[in-house]
Design a protein around this motif. Sequence first.
Motif, PDB file in Angstrom:
ATOM      1  N   ASN A  75      -7.272 -18.134 -44.640  1.00  0.00           N
ATOM      2  CA  ASN A  75      -5.830 -18.352 -44.518  1.00  0.00           C
ATOM      3  C   ASN A  75      -5.172 -18.366 -45.890  1.00  0.00           C
ATOM      4  O   ASN A  75      -4.130 -17.726 -46.115  1.00  0.00           O
ATOM      5  CB  ASN A  75      -5.563 -19.675 -43.800  1.00  0.00           C
ATOM      6  CG  ASN A  75      -4.256 -19.678 -43.053  1.00  0.00           C
ATOM      7  OD1 ASN A  75      -4.234 -19.624 -41.822  1.00  0.00           O
ATOM      8  ND2 ASN A  75      -3.152 -19.719 -43.759  1.00  0.00           N
ATOM      9  N   VAL A 175      -7.234  -9.949 -39.063  1.00  0.00           N
ATOM     10  CA  VAL A 175      -8.255 -10.952 -39.360  1.00  0.00           C
ATOM     11  C   VAL A 175      -9.515 -10.642 -38.562  1.00  0.00           C
ATOM     12  O   VAL A 175      -9.434 -10.227 -37.408  1.00  0.00           O
ATOM     13  CB  VAL A 175      -7.747 -12.366 -39.010  1.00  0.00           C
ATOM     14  CG1 VAL A 175      -8.800 -13.423 -39.336  1.00  0.00           C
ATOM     15  CG2 VAL A 175      -6.444 -12.664 -39.742  1.00  0.00           C
ATOM     16  N   TRP A 182      -4.052 -13.705 -36.688  1.00  0.00           N
ATOM     17  CA  TRP A 182      -2.934 -14.115 -37.540  1.00  0.00           C
ATOM     18  C   TRP A 182      -1.721 -14.403 -36.677  1.00  0.00           C
ATOM     19  O   TRP A 182      -1.264 -13.555 -35.897  1.00  0.00           O
ATOM     20  CB  TRP A 182      -2.615 -13.031 -38.562  1.00  0.00           C
ATOM     21  CG  TRP A 182      -1.457 -13.365 -39.445  1.00  0.00           C
ATOM     22  CD1 TRP A 182      -0.236 -12.752 -39.477  1.00  0.00           C
ATOM     23  CD2 TRP A 182      -1.416 -14.388 -40.445  1.00  0.00           C
ATOM     24  NE1 TRP A 182       0.569 -13.343 -40.428  1.00  0.00           N
ATOM     25  CE2 TRP A 182      -0.127 -14.345 -41.034  1.00  0.00           C
ATOM     26  CE3 TRP A 182      -2.333 -15.336 -40.891  1.00  0.00           C
ATOM     27  CZ2 TRP A 182       0.255 -15.219 -42.054  1.00  0.00           C
ATOM     28  CZ3 TRP A 182      -1.956 -16.215 -41.901  1.00  0.00           C
ATOM     29  CH2 TRP A 182      -0.678 -16.143 -42.476  1.00  0.00           C
ATOM     30  N   ILE A 189      -3.758 -18.731 -39.363  1.00  0.00           N
ATOM     31  CA  ILE A 189      -4.696 -18.133 -38.426  1.00  0.00           C
ATOM     32  C   ILE A 189      -4.800 -19.022 -37.197  1.00  0.00           C
ATOM     33  O   ILE A 189      -5.088 -20.212 -37.303  1.00  0.00           O
ATOM     34  CB  ILE A 189      -6.086 -17.966 -39.068  1.00  0.00           C
ATOM     35  CG1 ILE A 189      -5.998 -17.036 -40.275  1.00  0.00           C
ATOM     36  CG2 ILE A 189      -7.081 -17.416 -38.047  1.00  0.00           C
ATOM     37  CD1 ILE A 189      -7.289 -16.933 -41.061  1.00  0.00           C
TER      38      ILE A 189
END
Length: 214
Positions: A75, A175, A182, A189
């Motif tokens: 993140n 991600v 995301w 996240i």
Amino acid sequence: MILPRSWRRMMVAVVAVGVAATAAGCSTANPGSAAVVGDAEIPESRIAEQVRELNEAAGQPETQPDAAVARSLVNYGIVYELVEQAAAEAGVSIRPGAVDKAYADIVRNAGGEEQLIQLAIQQGIPVSGIRRDIEVQLIAAELAAVLVPGQQQQLQQQVLVEALGDYSDSVGVEVAPKYGQWDTAALQIGPPADPVSRPAATAAPEIPVGLPPQ
């Protein structure tokens, strides 16, 4: 000085001043990538090394897995990339030596370098990432001043958080599925899509290194 909650949000905010919005990115987190932000890859190897560093500092086995810590590190990596990319496109930069000066001020406010290091580790930031964290805060502050000059932090925060969501949509954020997805609205996240596992969403921890008050 510990970074206030309002400045925690400011740190993760980004504004694309003078940058035309583009179509949503089609980047994909490939094997070996923890995430992809625009064209920039956040490699799994970097996250693994940061987890190892935090484990070592905490006296735990270096290879001990920690999904929540790893997700927070990913993140952070995404937010850092967004701030840096937007600043570069907007032509916003910080003065030479600004990071060194801010680091010295923060060390003094924390009561010493060792105290700052311990505080950073407690909040999930490896020692190797402290200076980058400070740099991103400085860049975010410059972006805020350009977008909403002379306004109160609360208004700057609101505008910047909205701009972060717009910018992340424009460049595209992907991600690796094991970390989650995301969430543009939450600026972090979220849990993986698999409804069976239902892991709890974990917000990025508070940033322990703060800029001196203006």
